[in-house]
Design a protein around this motif. Structure first.
Motif, short mmCIF file in Angstrom:
data_model
loop_
_atom_site.label_atom_id
_atom_site.label_comp_id
_atom_site.label_asym_id
_atom_site.label_seq_id
_atom_site.Cartn_x
_atom_site.Cartn_y
_atom_site.Cartn_z
N TRP A 129 0.84 -1.21 0.00
CA TRP A 129 0.00 0.00 0.00
C TRP A 129 0.87 1.25 0.00
O TRP A 129 0.64 2.19 -0.78
N SER A 143 -5.23 0.93 -2.41
CA SER A 143 -6.14 0.00 -1.74
C SER A 143 -6.52 -1.16 -2.65
O SER A 143 -6.60 -2.31 -2.22
N THR A 146 -3.51 -3.49 -3.07
CA THR A 146 -3.28 -4.20 -1.82
C THR A 146 -4.32 -5.28 -1.60
O THR A 146 -4.00 -6.38 -1.12
#
Length: 202
Positions: A129, A143, A146
């Motif tokens: 991230w 996001s 990740t």
């Protein structure tokens, strides 16, 4: 069995506490839902108010996933931990305390669950991230990448199969909640975090 149900229910109720709404309301007298994306997650709080509120909201959102998953793991094992963590994420996305209206996008809360169930995988995903965010300044892109990385990281660090399954389902959920961000990223209209916002304390 009763204890397991209570842990899962507690996970949902804890996840439903909208810290991204509560902190700005208490400290700024403002409703975060009227600003930015209208989201009560940490990214929108950070974008609107800066790190002075964004950081505490992010940490509290992580704790919402960490605590019920950790309690479930210690009391009953992987499956209850996974269910309690998933319940916390559901509460974050559709909080009962906001009458099931739109909540956050579950990223920080999912990270807290992962930290309880697969800490090495969670640490690796935190690095992912940070690297993606530093490179592109899109919280949404960081996001999304990740979330995709999480199940693979769990596999790489030999997490139990219930945890790997949770990570895969969580990734799908996070991607679904970011579908509008994905469209804006593809269209080139997704807002970046500027240096001013990263430093600012509005």
């Amino acid at each position: 069995m009763t204890a397991d149900v209570l842990i899962v229910l507690g996970g949902y109720l804890l996840g439903s506490i909208p810290f991204g709404y509560v902190l700005p309301r208490l400290l700024r007298g403002d409703d975060i839902r009227r600003h930015g994306s209208g989201n009560v997650g940490a990214s929108n709080v950070w974008r609107v108010y800066g790190p002075s509120l964004g950081v505490p909201v992010a940490l509290l959102d992580v704790a919402k996933g960490l605590v019920p998953a950790l309690v479930g793991l210690k009391v009953s094992g992987d499956w209850v931990a996974v269910l309690a963590g998933a319940a916390a994420m559901a509460g974050h996305a559709r909080p009962v305390f906001l009458r099931f209206s739109k909540g956050g996008k579950m990223v920080a809360t999912a990270g807290g669950v992962a930290l309880a169930l697969a800490p090495l995988a969670a640490a690796a995903c935190l690095v992912v991230w940070l690297v993606v965010f530093a490179a592109f300044r899109y919280a949404s892109l960081a996001s999304i990448v990740t979330a995709i990385a999480l199940p693979f990281a769990c596999l790489a660090f030999d997490a139990p199969w219930p945890v790997v399954g949770f990570a895969a389902i969580a990734a799908v959920g996070v991607l679904a909640l970011h579908r509008h961000n994905i469209r804006r990223l593809l269209a080139g209209s997704e807002p970046r975090f500027s240096g001013r916002l990263l430093r600012g304390a509005r």
